[in-house]
Enzyme design. Sequence first.
Site, mmCIF file in Angstrom:
data_model
loop_
_atom_site.group_PDB
_atom_site.id
_atom_site.type_symbol
_atom_site.label_atom_id
_atom_site.label_comp_id
_atom_site.label_asym_id
_atom_site.label_seq_id
_atom_site.Cartn_x
_atom_site.Cartn_y
_atom_site.Cartn_z
ATOM 1 N N CYS A 43 0.749 -0.963 -0.141
ATOM 2 C CA CYS A 43 -0.084 -0.107 -0.404
ATOM 3 C C CYS A 43 0.578 0.982 0.358
ATOM 4 O O CYS A 43 0.910 1.969 -1.236
ATOM 5 C CB CYS A 43 -0.453 0.121 1.211
ATOM 6 S SG CYS A 43 -1.994 1.509 1.326
ATOM 7 N N CYS A 48 -1.151 2.305 -3.113
ATOM 8 C CA CYS A 48 -2.608 2.739 -2.848
ATOM 9 C C CYS A 48 -1.891 4.367 -2.607
ATOM 10 O O CYS A 48 -2.681 5.263 -3.417
ATOM 11 C CB CYS A 48 -3.115 2.678 -1.082
ATOM 12 S SG CYS A 48 -3.467 0.629 -1.309
ATOM 13 N N LYS A 51 0.112 5.178 -6.368
ATOM 14 C CA LYS A 51 -0.961 5.129 -7.328
ATOM 15 C C LYS A 51 -1.696 7.534 -6.500
ATOM 16 O O LYS A 51 -2.525 7.554 -7.735
ATOM 17 C CB LYS A 51 -1.517 3.971 -6.773
ATOM 18 C CG LYS A 51 -2.845 4.076 -8.131
ATOM 19 C CD LYS A 51 -4.363 4.617 -7.542
ATOM 20 C CE LYS A 51 -4.789 4.283 -6.059
ATOM 21 N NZ LYS A 51 -5.470 3.172 -5.656
ATOM 22 N N TYR A 178 -9.344 -3.235 -10.729
ATOM 23 C CA TYR A 178 -8.782 -1.732 -10.200
ATOM 24 C C TYR A 178 -7.625 -1.296 -10.861
ATOM 25 O O TYR A 178 -7.670 -0.255 -10.879
ATOM 26 C CB TYR A 178 -8.415 -2.221 -8.292
ATOM 27 C CG TYR A 178 -9.405 -2.567 -7.605
ATOM 28 C CD1 TYR A 178 -10.125 -1.353 -6.729
ATOM 29 C CD2 TYR A 178 -9.985 -3.510 -7.140
ATOM 30 C CE1 TYR A 178 -10.868 -1.501 -5.688
ATOM 31 C CE2 TYR A 178 -10.779 -3.746 -6.454
ATOM 32 C CZ TYR A 178 -11.774 -2.610 -5.338
ATOM 33 O OH TYR A 178 -12.728 -2.845 -4.759
ATOM 34 N N GLU A 182 -7.471 2.454 -13.089
ATOM 35 C CA GLU A 182 -7.135 3.310 -12.696
ATOM 36 C C GLU A 182 -5.900 3.980 -12.735
ATOM 37 O O GLU A 182 -5.567 5.395 -13.420
ATOM 38 C CB GLU A 182 -6.219 3.302 -10.942
ATOM 39 C CG GLU A 182 -7.659 2.554 -9.848
ATOM 40 C CD GLU A 182 -7.618 2.346 -8.268
ATOM 41 O OE1 GLU A 182 -8.123 3.048 -7.700
ATOM 42 O OE2 GLU A 182 -6.160 1.975 -8.286
ATOM 43 N N HIS A 436 -26.211 22.751 0.570
ATOM 44 C CA HIS A 436 -26.878 23.437 -1.229
ATOM 45 C C HIS A 436 -25.264 24.514 -0.848
ATOM 46 O O HIS A 436 -25.730 25.225 -0.121
ATOM 47 C CB HIS A 436 -27.789 23.561 -1.256
ATOM 48 C CG HIS A 436 -28.436 23.640 -2.721
ATOM 49 N ND1 HIS A 436 -28.198 22.651 -3.645
ATOM 50 C CD2 HIS A 436 -28.854 25.745 -2.845
ATOM 51 C CE1 HIS A 436 -28.718 24.159 -4.724
ATOM 52 N NE2 HIS A 436 -28.510 25.400 -4.365
ATOM 53 N N GLU A 441 -25.414 16.459 -1.942
ATOM 54 C CA GLU A 441 -26.875 16.306 -1.270
ATOM 55 C C GLU A 441 -27.233 15.946 -2.461
ATOM 56 O O GLU A 441 -28.817 15.730 -1.665
ATOM 57 C CB GLU A 441 -27.335 18.125 -1.740
ATOM 58 C CG GLU A 441 -27.100 18.763 -2.997
ATOM 59 C CD GLU A 441 -27.426 19.766 -3.212
ATOM 60 O OE1 GLU A 441 -28.950 20.273 -2.331
ATOM 61 O OE2 GLU A 441 -27.176 20.737 -4.156
HETATM 62 P P1 NDP Z 1 -8.449 -6.935 -9.753
HETATM 63 O O1 NDP Z 1 -9.024 -8.344 -8.877
HETATM 64 O O2 NDP Z 1 -9.627 -6.016 -9.670
HETATM 65 O O3 NDP Z 1 -9.160 -7.635 -11.588
HETATM 66 C C1 NDP Z 1 -8.075 -8.598 -12.301
HETATM 67 C C2 NDP Z 1 -8.199 -8.549 -13.214
HETATM 68 O O4 NDP Z 1 -8.083 -9.361 -14.563
HETATM 69 C C3 NDP Z 1 -10.188 -8.356 -14.053
HETATM 70 O O5 NDP Z 1 -10.660 -8.186 -15.293
HETATM 71 C C4 NDP Z 1 -9.993 -10.212 -14.326
HETATM 72 O O6 NDP Z 1 -11.061 -9.953 -15.441
HETATM 73 C C5 NDP Z 1 -8.995 -9.931 -15.051
HETATM 74 N N1 NDP Z 1 -8.130 -11.642 -14.720
HETATM 75 C C6 NDP Z 1 -7.896 -11.702 -13.913
HETATM 76 N N2 NDP Z 1 -6.844 -13.014 -14.271
HETATM 77 C C7 NDP Z 1 -6.893 -13.285 -15.559
HETATM 78 C C8 NDP Z 1 -5.996 -13.860 -15.804
HETATM 79 N N3 NDP Z 1 -5.167 -15.521 -15.543
HETATM 80 N N4 NDP Z 1 -5.666 -13.562 -17.339
HETATM 81 C C9 NDP Z 1 -6.547 -12.431 -17.460
HETATM 82 N N5 NDP Z 1 -7.252 -12.012 -17.110
HETATM 83 C C10 NDP Z 1 -7.173 -11.948 -16.083
HETATM 84 O O7 NDP Z 1 -7.408 -7.132 -9.912
HETATM 85 P P2 NDP Z 1 -6.222 -5.649 -10.019
HETATM 86 O O8 NDP Z 1 -5.077 -6.817 -10.362
HETATM 87 O O9 NDP Z 1 -6.462 -4.662 -10.568
HETATM 88 O O10 NDP Z 1 -5.539 -5.287 -8.187
HETATM 89 C C11 NDP Z 1 -5.817 -6.644 -7.089
HETATM 90 C C12 NDP Z 1 -6.024 -6.459 -6.211
HETATM 91 O O11 NDP Z 1 -5.759 -4.848 -5.702
HETATM 92 C C13 NDP Z 1 -7.850 -5.885 -6.424
HETATM 93 O O12 NDP Z 1 -8.673 -6.977 -6.107
HETATM 94 C C14 NDP Z 1 -7.925 -4.931 -4.987
HETATM 95 O O13 NDP Z 1 -8.536 -5.358 -4.273
HETATM 96 C C15 NDP Z 1 -6.531 -4.428 -4.700
HETATM 97 N N6 NDP Z 1 -6.994 -2.973 -5.097
HETATM 98 C C16 NDP Z 1 -7.424 -1.974 -4.493
HETATM 99 C C17 NDP Z 1 -7.228 -1.108 -4.863
HETATM 100 C C18 NDP Z 1 -8.720 -0.233 -4.355
HETATM 101 O O14 NDP Z 1 -8.590 0.072 -3.551
HETATM 102 N N7 NDP Z 1 -8.634 1.394 -4.775
HETATM 103 C C19 NDP Z 1 -6.182 -0.065 -5.997
HETATM 104 C C20 NDP Z 1 -5.497 -0.898 -6.588
HETATM 105 C C21 NDP Z 1 -5.796 -2.559 -6.682
HETATM 106 P P3 NDP Z 1 -12.688 -10.430 -15.036
HETATM 107 O O15 NDP Z 1 -13.208 -10.139 -13.811
HETATM 108 O O16 NDP Z 1 -13.684 -9.970 -16.139
HETATM 109 O O17 NDP Z 1 -12.626 -12.340 -14.559
#
Ligand code: NDP
Length: 447
Positions: A43, A48, A51, A178, A182, A436, A441
Amino acid sequence: MADFDYDLFVIGGGSGGVRAARVAAAHGARVALAEEHKVGGTCVIRGCVPKKLLVYGAHFAEDLADARRFGWDVPQCAFDWPTLRDNVLAEVERLNQAYTTTLNSNNVEIVLERATVAGPHAVRLAGGREVSARIILIATGAWPVVPDVPGAEHGITSNEVFHLENLPRRVLIAGGGYIANEFAGIFHQLGSDVTLVNRTDVILRGYDESVRDRLLQISMTKGIRFQFNSRFERIEKSGDGLRVSFDSCEPLEVDLVLFAIGRAPHTKGLGLEEAGVSLDAKGAVVVDDDSRSSVDSIYAVGDVTNRVQLTPVAIREGQAFADTVFGNKPWRVDYHCIPSAVFSHPPLAGVGLTESQARQKYGAVRVYSSDFRPMKNVLANRGERALYKMVCEAETDRILGLHMIGPDAPEILQAAAVAVKAGLDKKAFDDTVALHPSMAEELVLLR
Ligand code: NDP
């Protein structure tokens, strides 16, 4: 009782590990914490915090453009990536020092080495030393997944993205979650040409459909390209850039490939299974409600358990563990109604059930919404509309979920999440006088 070198040995200096170590020490435990990289974890060091700073930096692109509509004479502005990058990295360094100071002042011994589990009470350090502890806490987090395709080594992950030498001209982001959304926003605002490629046609699975659709529509209008239902075949060097081939569409020529396809629990080579700790199919440490693993003396908190991969959850798990095991104050983390946000451009946030989850669980639901153009966007001539949506139980109007996309949505949702968590109904919002003029709101004016 056996004589151990420490009462608690924490492996991993991220959000969960640092909180657990600090609180256990404050409860009187003799604590050591091992970290192989930098204290602060994902993080703070490569997640986080940096980012969010990049999100702020990127947002100036729109703010500077909008400022002209508000009467400011803004000369042609140029963006310098090394300045933003280095300032962000300097802030990360400051936080790393601050975390280290906090641990030191709480008498936690910091061991800047990789540590592995050598038995139910034994920890082996990379330098060869072996130490004993009554309790071992695994807080090693998660690690970005890289797809198994030829040429994957030419891509980077969120671990490396904060250190780029130059701002890439053409960026391909793999994934639709995510990190993908982002960084699509960040790179686009900073001037890169962005294509987001996902294996399905869904972005941000788990968020409310209307809110996800709004982000997709706004992102496409801004000029971010989406390529859905595509799987990578190979990545090759091509001139100064990369050529990326897919199973279903034409290859793309880009300068950077960023993998954001999820993060897997970071347990490989930790010696956990050898010590008798059960891992699930994804490699996560299996724990009970008190974060205890299948070995009585070994606990785990945070992303390594793959419960909810969010920093504030890891922090709570670390706190509950330390209070329960070392403070004689047992309590458990409540996972119900955890708010979350995506710092896309614009950001979105949600708490509770999405409309489809609520319909599945309760059958009939009532949905109230407000679809509006924020005042600032109107004067700035910006077409983007915000969307707020409240999902309520049909009979009682109790709020089951609240979802929003628009400027400052995460800031607004954090406060409103208190009401949702407290089980309030729509009337409680209706009874509250609007503040307001504000965007928030709209929450008390939903129809
Ligand atoms: P996410 O779990 O958010 O998303 C993963 C994405 O990758 C999905 O779109 C999924 O597709 C795709 N995917 C999953 N497995 C594969 C694969 N084997 N091959 C190709 N595509 C795949 O992961 P992130 O890496 O973006 O983030 C990891 C975690 O970190 C998040 O789950 C979150 O908990 C945390 N995080 C939180 C943030 C916040 O709170 N703002 C910011 C950044 C990270 P599909 O869904 O279509 O299956």
